[in-house]
Design a protein around this motif. Sequence first.
Motif, PDB file in Angstrom:
ATOM      1  N   GLU A  45     -30.336   4.738   7.780  1.00 58.84           N
ATOM      2  CA  GLU A  45     -31.675   4.850   8.358  1.00 58.84           C
ATOM      3  C   GLU A  45     -32.143   6.304   8.345  1.00 58.84           C
ATOM      4  OE1 GLU A  45     -35.295   3.678   9.978  1.00 58.84           O
ATOM      5  OE2 GLU A  45     -33.713   2.576   8.922  1.00 58.84           O
ATOM      6  N   VAL A  46     -31.231   7.231   8.603  1.00 57.59           N
ATOM      7  CA  VAL A  46     -31.540   8.664   8.515  1.00 57.59           C
ATOM      8  C   VAL A  46     -30.455   9.335   7.688  1.00 57.59           C
ATOM      9  CG1 VAL A  46     -32.720   8.682  10.742  1.00 57.59           C
ATOM     10  CG2 VAL A  46     -30.278   9.228  10.643  1.00 57.59           C
ATOM     11  N   ASP A  47     -30.709  10.536   7.254  1.00 58.25           N
ATOM     12  CA  ASP A  47     -29.708  11.294   6.510  1.00 58.25           C
ATOM     13  C   ASP A  47     -28.447  11.446   7.368  1.00 58.25           C
ATOM     14  OD1 ASP A  47     -28.198  13.527   5.381  1.00 58.25           O
ATOM     15  OD2 ASP A  47     -29.969  13.859   4.143  1.00 58.25           O
ATOM     16  N   VAL A  48     -27.290  11.188   6.755  1.00 61.97           N
ATOM     17  CA  VAL A  48     -26.028  11.276   7.497  1.00 61.97           C
ATOM     18  C   VAL A  48     -25.853  12.652   8.128  1.00 61.97           C
ATOM     19  CG1 VAL A  48     -23.511  11.168   7.282  1.00 61.97           C
ATOM     20  CG2 VAL A  48     -24.930   9.530   6.052  1.00 61.97           C
ATOM     21  N   LYS A  49     -26.323  13.685   7.480  1.00 63.98           N
ATOM     22  CA  LYS A  49     -26.161  15.034   7.985  1.00 63.98           C
ATOM     23  C   LYS A  49     -26.872  15.251   9.314  1.00 63.98           C
ATOM     24  CE  LYS A  49     -25.697  19.641   5.979  1.00 63.98           C
ATOM     25  NZ  LYS A  49     -26.007  20.496   4.794  1.00 63.98           N
ATOM     26  N   ALA A  50     -27.831  14.367   9.649  1.00 64.69           N
ATOM     27  CA  ALA A  50     -28.573  14.493  10.899  1.00 64.69           C
ATOM     28  C   ALA A  50     -27.890  13.779  12.062  1.00 64.69           C
ATOM     29  CB  ALA A  50     -29.989  13.939  10.722  1.00 64.69           C
ATOM     30  N   LEU A  51     -26.759  13.120  11.811  1.00 64.44           N
ATOM     31  CA  LEU A  51     -26.096  12.323  12.837  1.00 64.44           C
ATOM     32  C   LEU A  51     -25.054  13.145  13.604  1.00 64.44           C
ATOM     33  CD1 LEU A  51     -25.473   9.076  10.769  1.00 64.44           C
ATOM     34  CD2 LEU A  51     -27.173   9.373  12.581  1.00 64.44           C
ATOM     35  N   GLU A  52     -24.653  12.591  14.750  1.00 69.33           N
ATOM     36  CA  GLU A  52     -23.513  13.108  15.505  1.00 69.33           C
ATOM     37  C   GLU A  52     -22.322  12.196  15.275  1.00 69.33           C
ATOM     38  OE1 GLU A  52     -24.476  13.524  19.639  1.00 69.33           O
ATOM     39  OE2 GLU A  52     -25.189  15.584  19.347  1.00 69.33           O
ATOM     40  N   ALA A  54     -19.488  12.328  17.013  1.00 66.38           N
ATOM     41  CA  ALA A  54     -19.189  11.986  18.397  1.00 66.38           C
ATOM     42  C   ALA A  54     -20.201  12.715  19.266  1.00 66.38           C
ATOM     43  CB  ALA A  54     -17.766  12.399  18.761  1.00 66.38           C
ATOM     44  N   GLU A  55     -20.259  12.334  20.513  1.00 71.05           N
ATOM     45  CA  GLU A  55     -21.216  12.941  21.434  1.00 71.05           C
ATOM     46  C   GLU A  55     -21.010  14.457  21.468  1.00 71.05           C
ATOM     47  OE1 GLU A  55     -21.211  12.255  25.913  1.00 71.05           O
ATOM     48  OE2 GLU A  55     -22.479  10.626  25.165  1.00 71.05           O
ATOM     49  N   GLY A  56     -22.048  15.220  21.084  1.00 73.78           N
ATOM     50  CA  GLY A  56     -21.954  16.666  21.070  1.00 73.78           C
ATOM     51  C   GLY A  56     -21.224  17.262  19.874  1.00 73.78           C
ATOM     52  N   TYR A  57     -20.920  16.437  18.877  1.00 75.71           N
ATOM     53  CA  TYR A  57     -20.194  16.916  17.703  1.00 75.71           C
ATOM     54  C   TYR A  57     -20.952  16.485  16.449  1.00 75.71           C
ATOM     55  CZ  TYR A  57     -16.135  18.133  14.784  1.00 75.71           C
ATOM     56  OH  TYR A  57     -15.299  18.702  13.868  1.00 75.71           O
ATOM     57  N   PRO A  58     -21.981  17.249  16.041  1.00 74.30           N
ATOM     58  CA  PRO A  58     -22.802  16.870  14.890  1.00 74.30           C
ATOM     59  C   PRO A  58     -22.057  17.032  13.570  1.00 74.30           C
ATOM     60  CG  PRO A  58     -23.447  19.026  15.704  1.00 74.30           C
ATOM     61  CD  PRO A  58     -22.439  18.493  16.681  1.00 74.30           C
ATOM     62  N   VAL A  59     -22.554  16.351  12.554  1.00 76.34           N
ATOM     63  CA  VAL A  59     -21.934  16.410  11.233  1.00 76.34           C
ATOM     64  C   VAL A  59     -21.868  17.843  10.718  1.00 76.34           C
ATOM     65  CG1 VAL A  59     -22.211  15.743   8.806  1.00 76.34           C
ATOM     66  CG2 VAL A  59     -22.501  14.036  10.615  1.00 76.34           C
ATOM     67  N   ASN A  60     -22.929  18.622  10.951  1.00 75.94           N
ATOM     68  CA  ASN A  60     -22.940  20.013  10.476  1.00 75.94           C
ATOM     69  C   ASN A  60     -21.761  20.812  11.032  1.00 75.94           C
ATOM     70  OD1 ASN A  60     -24.951  20.452   8.597  1.00 75.94           O
ATOM     71  ND2 ASN A  60     -26.553  20.580  10.140  1.00 75.94           N
ATOM     72  N   LYS A  61     -21.470  20.596  12.300  1.00 79.44           N
ATOM     73  CA  LYS A  61     -20.348  21.311  12.922  1.00 79.44           C
ATOM     74  C   LYS A  61     -19.031  20.873  12.300  1.00 79.44           C
ATOM     75  CE  LYS A  61     -18.460  22.476  17.481  1.00 79.44           C
ATOM     76  NZ  LYS A  61     -18.630  22.294  18.952  1.00 79.44           N
ATOM     77  N   TRP A  62     -18.905  19.581  12.037  1.00 81.08           N
ATOM     78  CA  TRP A  62     -17.691  19.062  11.402  1.00 81.08           C
ATOM     79  C   TRP A  62     -17.520  19.649  10.005  1.00 81.08           C
ATOM     80  CZ3 TRP A  62     -17.860  15.771   7.016  1.00 81.08           C
ATOM     81  CH2 TRP A  62     -16.616  15.276   6.619  1.00 81.08           C
ATOM     82  N   ILE A  63     -18.597  19.738   9.228  1.00 76.14           N
ATOM     83  CA  ILE A  63     -18.510  20.279   7.873  1.00 76.14           C
ATOM     84  C   ILE A  63     -17.961  21.707   7.891  1.00 76.14           C
ATOM     85  CG2 ILE A  63     -19.843  20.976   5.839  1.00 76.14           C
ATOM     86  CD1 ILE A  63     -21.794  18.690   6.514  1.00 76.14           C
ATOM     87  N   GLY A  64     -18.438  22.502   8.848  1.00 76.87           N
ATOM     88  CA  GLY A  64     -18.030  23.895   8.898  1.00 76.87           C
ATOM     89  C   GLY A  64     -16.679  24.146   9.535  1.00 76.87           C
ATOM     90  N   ALA A  65     -16.038  23.092  10.028  1.00 73.92           N
ATOM     91  CA  ALA A  65     -14.787  23.277  10.756  1.00 73.92           C
ATOM     92  C   ALA A  65     -13.603  23.599   9.852  1.00 73.92           C
ATOM     93  CB  ALA A  65     -14.476  22.034  11.590  1.00 73.92           C
ATOM     94  N   SER A  66     -13.641  23.173   8.572  1.00 75.65           N
ATOM     95  CA  SER A  66     -12.505  23.424   7.683  1.00 75.65           C
ATOM     96  C   SER A  66     -12.906  23.185   6.236  1.00 75.65           C
ATOM     97  CB  SER A  66     -11.331  22.504   8.036  1.00 75.65           C
ATOM     98  OG  SER A  66     -11.620  21.177   7.659  1.00 75.65           O
ATOM     99  N   PRO A  67     -12.207  23.792   5.296  1.00 76.14           N
ATOM    100  CA  PRO A  67     -12.458  23.520   3.869  1.00 76.14           C
ATOM    101  C   PRO A  67     -12.250  22.042   3.521  1.00 76.14           C
ATOM    102  CG  PRO A  67     -11.166  25.518   4.113  1.00 76.14           C
ATOM    103  CD  PRO A  67     -11.226  24.882   5.482  1.00 76.14           C
ATOM    104  N   ARG A  68     -11.270  21.402   4.161  1.00 81.94           N
ATOM    105  CA  ARG A  68     -11.034  19.972   3.900  1.00 81.94           C
ATOM    106  C   ARG A  68     -12.264  19.156   4.248  1.00 81.94           C
ATOM    107  NH1 ARG A  68      -9.210  15.683   7.196  1.00 81.94           N
ATOM    108  NH2 ARG A  68      -8.149  14.019   6.014  1.00 81.94           N
ATOM    109  N   ASN A  69     -12.877  19.478   5.399  1.00 81.29           N
ATOM    110  CA  ASN A  69     -14.065  18.737   5.798  1.00 81.29           C
ATOM    111  C   ASN A  69     -15.214  18.963   4.820  1.00 81.29           C
ATOM    112  OD1 ASN A  69     -12.579  17.917   7.969  1.00 81.29           O
ATOM    113  ND2 ASN A  69     -13.731  19.086   9.500  1.00 81.29           N
ATOM    114  N   ARG A  70     -15.346  20.182   4.334  1.00 81.41           N
ATOM    115  CA  ARG A  70     -16.407  20.448   3.358  1.00 81.41           C
ATOM    116  C   ARG A  70     -16.187  19.637   2.079  1.00 81.41           C
ATOM    117  NH1 ARG A  70     -15.985  25.650   5.536  1.00 81.41           N
ATOM    118  NH2 ARG A  70     -14.517  26.350   3.908  1.00 81.41           N
TER     119      ARG A  70
END
Length: 308
Positions: A45-52, A54-70
């Motif tokens: 329904e929306v771009d996955v990158k705009a989602l959370e 978990a509560e307070g943990y957006p996709v953008n933050k997850w991407i930047g957390a580690s090279p594996r996540n990227r």
Amino acid sequence: MSLLFLNEKSWGTACDPARAERAMADFVAVVRAAAVAGGATLVSEVDVKALEIAEGYPVNKWIGASPRNRALWQRLRALQGRSPVRSVFPAEDAADHLEYRHDGEVVLGLGAAHFMDGIAVSLPVARPWQTDQVTLERAELVEDDEGTPEMRHDTVDVRHLSAEPHLDGHLEWIRKARRESVTTGLRIWDSRADLYPHLTFLPRVEGQLAGLNPHWVVPVRRALERLEEAVAAWDPTAMAEPEWRSKVSPEGETRKRVCRFTDLDGDTRTFDLHARFTPGAGRIHFRLVPEERAIRLAHIGGKIRPEV
């Protein structure tokens, strides 16, 4: 190509970051596995990158957390195809007569997966999504034989993935969907012998399917599938008619005269048995052909009106 519809209700659930990390890894793995099996595309329904996640943990933050996540994000990004979910409907308002809910909440992705005969995919955080099938409550606006609109409520099951083991039960369907992608009425006609071996069609139906309203492509395809399933299981020596998988009824005596058509052998016969599809007063008219263990279809379209 099969469509994977993102279940937006499975995102933004409260959980610790470690659990969110595992859930995203499982989510990317199952989406990629489905894509390998059947060329699946992720629809949201929306771009996955705009989602959370978990509560307070957006996709953008997850991407930047580690090279594996990227790296995982790049794999997922390559598979995300369309948004919003209506963008893949035969017509944007094709499902406006339907509403799907899960635990009382409206669910767009899960509902679209059922309407489009696809698969829903969830982030595996909460227990309801750790399954290969999800049950929804459906409200459908239909018309009775007199043309009066009414709401019909029932429950439906949706194919579902949130971890790779769930894929096992859907692999055959995914591969078949890749081979038999049917998105227009004319494609239904061209594929009829392969898709519906127990259904035969009068020539007049070709024009009806070629000009089929886009809103009706998916409902007609599903109605024909239910008729095919019923007739395939029919033993004419034991039962007068199949055990129908949907509502099938004859016309009343006063309307049977509008259901007479020239059959394949040139004789005129009555095709008053009919199945319904929505939105609107969609009808599939046919007659039984027990000697062939088949039914013969004479009309696919709106309710047949008497000629003036």
